[in-house]
Design a protein around this motif. Structure first.
Motif, PDB file in Angstrom:
ATOM      1  N   LEU A  82       0.829  -1.202   0.000  1.00 39.80           N
ATOM      2  CA  LEU A  82       0.000   0.000   0.000  1.00 39.80           C
ATOM      3  C   LEU A  82       0.865   1.254   0.000  1.00 39.80           C
ATOM      4  CD1 LEU A  82      -2.985   0.655  -0.035  1.00 39.80           C
ATOM      5  CD2 LEU A  82      -2.997   0.594   2.449  1.00 39.80           C
ATOM      6  N   ARG A  83       1.920   1.241   0.803  1.00 38.60           N
ATOM      7  CA  ARG A  83       2.828   2.394   0.862  1.00 38.60           C
ATOM      8  C   ARG A  83       3.522   2.617  -0.483  1.00 38.60           C
ATOM      9  NH1 ARG A  83       3.830  -0.076   6.054  1.00 38.60           N
ATOM     10  NH2 ARG A  83       3.000   1.265   7.710  1.00 38.60           N
ATOM     11  N   LEU A  84       3.975   1.523  -1.112  1.00 40.64           N
ATOM     12  CA  LEU A  84       4.659   1.662  -2.399  1.00 40.64           C
ATOM     13  C   LEU A  84       3.688   2.142  -3.473  1.00 40.64           C
ATOM     14  CD1 LEU A  84       7.210   1.422  -4.051  1.00 40.64           C
ATOM     15  CD2 LEU A  84       6.722  -1.009  -4.395  1.00 40.64           C
ATOM     16  N   ALA A  85       2.455   1.643  -3.442  1.00 42.45           N
ATOM     17  CA  ALA A  85       1.441   2.114  -4.399  1.00 42.45           C
ATOM     18  C   ALA A  85       1.197   3.612  -4.208  1.00 42.45           C
ATOM     19  CB  ALA A  85       0.145   1.332  -4.216  1.00 42.45           C
ATOM     20  N   MET A  86       1.187   4.045  -2.944  1.00 42.71           N
ATOM     21  CA  MET A  86       0.997   5.466  -2.643  1.00 42.71           C
ATOM     22  C   MET A  86       2.178   6.278  -3.180  1.00 42.71           C
ATOM     23  SD  MET A  86       0.407   7.242   1.097  1.00 42.71           S
ATOM     24  CE  MET A  86      -1.211   6.508   1.369  1.00 42.71           C
ATOM     25  N   LEU A  87       3.379   5.780  -2.971  1.00 47.58           N
ATOM     26  CA  LEU A  87       4.579   6.477  -3.424  1.00 47.58           C
ATOM     27  C   LEU A  87       4.610   6.561  -4.953  1.00 47.58           C
ATOM     28  CD1 LEU A  87       8.115   6.112  -1.983  1.00 47.58           C
ATOM     29  CD2 LEU A  87       7.811   6.091  -4.427  1.00 47.58           C
ATOM     30  N   LEU A  88       4.220   5.475  -5.631  1.00 50.31           N
ATOM     31  CA  LEU A  88       4.228   5.462  -7.099  1.00 50.31           C
ATOM     32  C   LEU A  88       3.196   6.419  -7.683  1.00 50.31           C
ATOM     33  CD1 LEU A  88       4.688   1.643  -7.829  1.00 50.31           C
ATOM     34  CD2 LEU A  88       6.407   3.453  -7.944  1.00 50.31           C
ATOM     35  N   GLY A  89       2.234   6.845  -6.844  1.00 54.90           N
ATOM     36  CA  GLY A  89       1.240   7.811  -7.288  1.00 54.90           C
ATOM     37  C   GLY A  89       1.681   9.254  -7.127  1.00 54.90           C
ATOM     38  N   MET A  90       2.878   9.467  -6.568  1.00 57.33           N
ATOM     39  CA  MET A  90       3.379  10.830  -6.412  1.00 57.33           C
ATOM     40  C   MET A  90       3.674  11.429  -7.796  1.00 57.33           C
ATOM     41  SD  MET A  90       3.223  11.172  -3.181  1.00 57.33           S
ATOM     42  CE  MET A  90       4.067  12.733  -2.903  1.00 57.33           C
ATOM     43  N   PRO A  91       3.564  12.761  -7.939  1.00 52.35           N
ATOM     44  CA  PRO A  91       3.754  13.382  -9.262  1.00 52.35           C
ATOM     45  C   PRO A  91       5.067  13.016  -9.941  1.00 52.35           C
ATOM     46  CG  PRO A  91       2.915  14.990  -7.688  1.00 52.35           C
ATOM     47  CD  PRO A  91       3.213  13.736  -6.902  1.00 52.35           C
ATOM     48  N   GLU A  92       6.107  12.736  -9.139  1.00 52.89           N
ATOM     49  CA  GLU A  92       7.415  12.422  -9.729  1.00 52.89           C
ATOM     50  C   GLU A  92       7.430  11.051 -10.410  1.00 52.89           C
ATOM     51  OE1 GLU A  92       7.931  15.319  -6.425  1.00 52.89           O
ATOM     52  OE2 GLU A  92       6.858  13.433  -6.641  1.00 52.89           O
TER      53      GLU A  92
END
Length: 198
Positions: A82-92
């Protein structure tokens, strides 16, 4: 002795201000690092985790991504997915990693059979965001394909117009030559009429 106490009284507020300033400068780092500590089987603090991600530099986000991947390879903690999915959704990172984020969220729902309601809501929100971005990508691709087709049609029409203009020019030249010959036949040259003897 009293002069030493007076100095301490003068310097103490300055030292205190300096200390507070240094702590405030380090606070985001301490705050970020403490939020990134994982607890197996519990995804508490995901909104605070998102806040921490938002203040990270690209380099820090890449480091966090690498740490999460290592953690997932060794422990396969659903919350890390879940955390990695959240991070991959960051604008960068978004748009390039939506397929991976979608798979991570799918795995999260499969492995975490009874997630906390807050975690489930955040996972749904992330999944909806991924689907929304994928829809935008599909629409952009559709528009791009339509634009390419329209350009091809325009190019084809331009070629046909160029050929038609060339043909029209040739026909005009032929018509001009025919008119010139007809003019010659209807009004013969005086040079070709025999002269009467004087």
């Amino acid at each position: 002795m009293s002069s030493g106490i007076n100095r301490i009284r003068v310097l103490f507020p300055l030292l205190l201000i300096l200390l507070l300033w240094m702590l405030s400068a380090c606070a985001p780092i301490i705050y970020t690092k403490s939020l990134l500590q994982k607890t197996a089987g519990q995804c508490g603090g995901l909104l605070r985790y998102y806040e921490a991600l938002r203040v990270m530099s690209v380099e820090e986000l890449e480091q966090e991504q690498a740490m999460l991947r290592v953690s997932l390879n060794h422990t396969e903690i659903p919350c890390d997915q879940l955390r990695l999915a959240m991070l991959l959704g960051m604008p960068e990172f978004r748009f390039n990693n939506d397929s991976e984020a979608e798979q991570l969220l799918k795995d999260f729902f499969e492995k975490e059979k009874t997630p906390a309601i807050q975690d489930k809501q955040i996972a749904w929100l992330l999944a909806d965001e991924v689907q929304w971005r994928k829809k935008i990508q599909r629409n952009q691709q559709t528009l791009k394909n339509q634009l390419q087709k329209e350009r091809a049609i325009s190019l084809n029409l331009l070629e046909q117009l160029t050929k038609a203009q060339s043909t029209l020019k040739q026909l005009k030249n032929i018509d001009k030559n025919i008119n010139a010959r007809e003019q010659e036949i209807s009004t013969p040259s005086t040079d070709k009429i025999p002269h009467e003897p004087k």
